[in-house]
Design an enzyme around this catalytic site. Structure first.
Site, mmCIF file in Angstrom:
data_model
loop_
_atom_site.group_PDB
_atom_site.id
_atom_site.type_symbol
_atom_site.label_atom_id
_atom_site.label_comp_id
_atom_site.label_asym_id
_atom_site.label_seq_id
_atom_site.Cartn_x
_atom_site.Cartn_y
_atom_site.Cartn_z
ATOM 1 C CB CYS A 342 -1.038 0.058 1.236
ATOM 2 S SG CYS A 342 -2.021 -1.281 1.380
ATOM 3 N NE ARG A 437 -9.339 -3.276 -2.941
ATOM 4 C CZ ARG A 437 -9.293 -4.339 -2.514
ATOM 5 N NH1 ARG A 437 -9.826 -5.230 -3.257
ATOM 6 N NH2 ARG A 437 -8.751 -4.777 -1.527
#
Ligand code: XMP
Length: 523
Positions: A342, A437
């Site tokens: 991430c 998303r």
């Protein structure tokens, strides 16, 4: 039992006191450690079971992440066989995702109560088409009349391309050659009944179940029964539904119409088709779950599928948990930016170190009777133990991405083998379907949107079973140290201390040269 000395109470604090005292500092796994407690629990006796919703209890509190380099049917099957749950990703066509669900649900179960049948008018070629279209992993089919009465059994050995233009009735075993048991004679333990039958009937692999009118109502296969009987000795028990099928979850994105509104029909139809195949959990999986879009999608699903377990996320606050719970979610995913791939915190400056996020979420979840799962940032079994002191389960991406059951390609670099592992917010993954998303439309990828994940490699690991055995062993050790025989006791027995950088250094092997080759260390 030893008396609990008062100094201990001041140093090793329960969650409410510890996180109250450390606020507003955001803490993650390595910032804390757990204190040992008096224990009469042997690690091997610790129960790792967790109840995630009314319909879903797992024997292992680990879920595999809905990422396109982590969970497809092979991973979901392996996870459920280990007692956990796989959440299928959605970077594929809806038809393909439906096939993946079917593969998991038809993997191995004892009594198949609604076997796939064919009618006498079909050709072998039709059957081959059906297998291909639905992704079935089996080739033997009962043949029934229009009213469901059993006519015969088409054995897998004749379901071949060379016979494609022949009628199924040409190759079938006739009704009087097929072994059957009456539904009323199955008794209380369907697996034992079948096990006894197969022992007594050497070489027979299928047993069909019929009702009083000779209508087909079930099917046993020898390999399923053998697998299930074999599992009885495993310390990790598979996660199965009431039909003895493996549990399966799937993530969905939120489909939109041209005007930006949620495409309700598309969402309901797709989830409905997966539910028909036996889907146990649907996850509305986004980077920011405390939003109108995720809330509305959750409400739509809850209204339409009253008994389906809904997971939604991700959030990192009590408010987010309450919001999604009020919209109808049973399980809330917690984690924004802790994942190994991430970059949300770097790109957007947003996110909360995971243990603090879990604490904030857990306070609200407890009040509302909701389950929460820790999603992202787990690099070792000790992190799982820490996360489970506040949650009902953990979601792993990177820890599973190197396993042979993960879908990523294997790449060789200088004699070492790696698998591709990428963030669902990486440019490539967003181009393949996960843009929604992150709140982007597919056409904006690379233009109006910034990637929130990277593409990476994971060294190839062994099987999921090997990896999960190590992780489960670590969780059991942690529970033994805390005197916890189950996960609820783990929560109530947890006492935390803050760890300094020097403490972190002390926590890993130090001042030695580690020998990685165990052959060498034994000699
Ligand atoms: P681990 O640490 O287990 O994390 O590899 C997996 C979890 O990370 C999330 N995820 C992302 N988060 N950008 C993000 O900010 C991304 O590209 C990305 N891809 C996955 C997700 O929650 C997953 O389960």
């Amino acid at each position: 039992m030893t008396k609990y000395p008062s100094m201990d109470k001041e140093i090793f604090l329960p969650a409410e006191q510890f996180f109250e005292q450390t606020k507003p500092t955001g803490l993650t796994f390595d910032d804390i450690s757990l204190a040992t407690r008096y224990s009469d629990v042997l690690p091997s006796d610790a129960n790792l079971g967790t109840q995630l919703s009314e319909n879903i209890s797992l024997n292992l509190p680990i879920l595999s992440s809905d990422m396109d380099t982590v969970t497809e049917s092979e991973m979901a099957i392996a996870m459920a066989l280990c007692g956990g749950l796989g959440i299928l990703h959605y970077n594929m066509s809806k038809r393909q995702q439906l096939k993946e669900v079917t593969r998991v649900k038809y993997h191995v179960h004892g009594l198949i109560q609604d076997p796939i049948t064919i009618t006498a008018d079909k050709l072998i070629g039709d059957v081959l088409g059906l297998i291909d279209q639905k992704g079935f992993q089996f080739r033997t089919f009962p043949i029934v009349e229009d009213n469901g009465k059993l006519l015969g059994l088409l054995p897998g050995r004749v379901v071949k391309h060379r016979y494609r233009s022949r009628k199924v009735t040409d190759g079938m075993l006739a009704r009087n050659e097929v072994y059957t048991v009456k539904q009323t004679d199955i008794g209380e333990d369907p697996i034992q009944t079948a096990d006894r039958f197969f022992s007594e009937h050497m070489g027979i692999h299928k047993l069909l179940v019929v009702d009083d009118n000779d209508k087909l109502c079930g099917l046993y296969t020898l390999s399923d029964i053998e697998r299930i009987i074999g599992e009885a000795g495993n310390h990790l028990k598979p996660a199965r539904d009431h039909n003895f099928r493996l549990l399966c979850g799937a993530a969905v994105s939120i489909p939109r119409l041209e005007d930006g509104k949620i495409n309700q029909d598309e969402l309901i139809q797709h989830v409905g088709e997966m539910v028909q195949q036996g889907l146990n959990l649907v996850a509305v999986s986004t980077a920011h779950g405390h939003t109108q879009g995720v809330g509305d999608a959750t409400k739509i699903l809850r209204k339409e599928f009253a008994n389906l377990t809904i997971m939604a996320g991700n959030v990192t606050s009590g408010e987010g948990v309450e919001f999604l719970g009020d919209c109808g979610a049973d399980i809330i995913k917690v984690g924004q930016g802790p994942g190994s791939i991430c970059t949300t915190r770097i790109v957007a400056g947003v996110g909360i170190p995971q243990m603090s996020a879990l604490y904030a979420a857990s306070c609200k979840a407890k009040k509302k009777g909701l389950s929460i799962v820790a999603d992202g940032g787990i690099t070792k079994s000790g992190d799982i133990v820490k996360a489970l002191t506040l949650t009902d389960g953990v979601i792993c991406g990177s820890l599973l991405a190197g396993c042979k059951e993960a879908p990523g390609r294997i790449i060789e670099i200088e004699g070492k083998y790696y698998k591709q592992y990428r963030g669902m917010g990486s440019l490539e993954a967003m181009r393949d379907g996960s843009a929604a998303r992150y709140g982007h439309s597919a056409k904006d990828v690379g233009a109006k949107s910034a990637a929130e994940g990277i593409e990476a490699l994971k060294e190839v690991a062994g099987s999921v079973t090997e990896t999960i055995n190590l992780l489960a062993g670590g969780i059991r050790s942690g529970m033994g140290y805390l005197g916890a025989s189950n996960l609820s006791e783990l929560k109530s027995n947890a006492r935390y201390v803050r760890v300094t950088p020097a403490g972190q250094k002390e926590s890993s092997p130090h001042d030695v040269i580690e020998i990685k080759n165990s052959e060498f260390s034994r000699s």
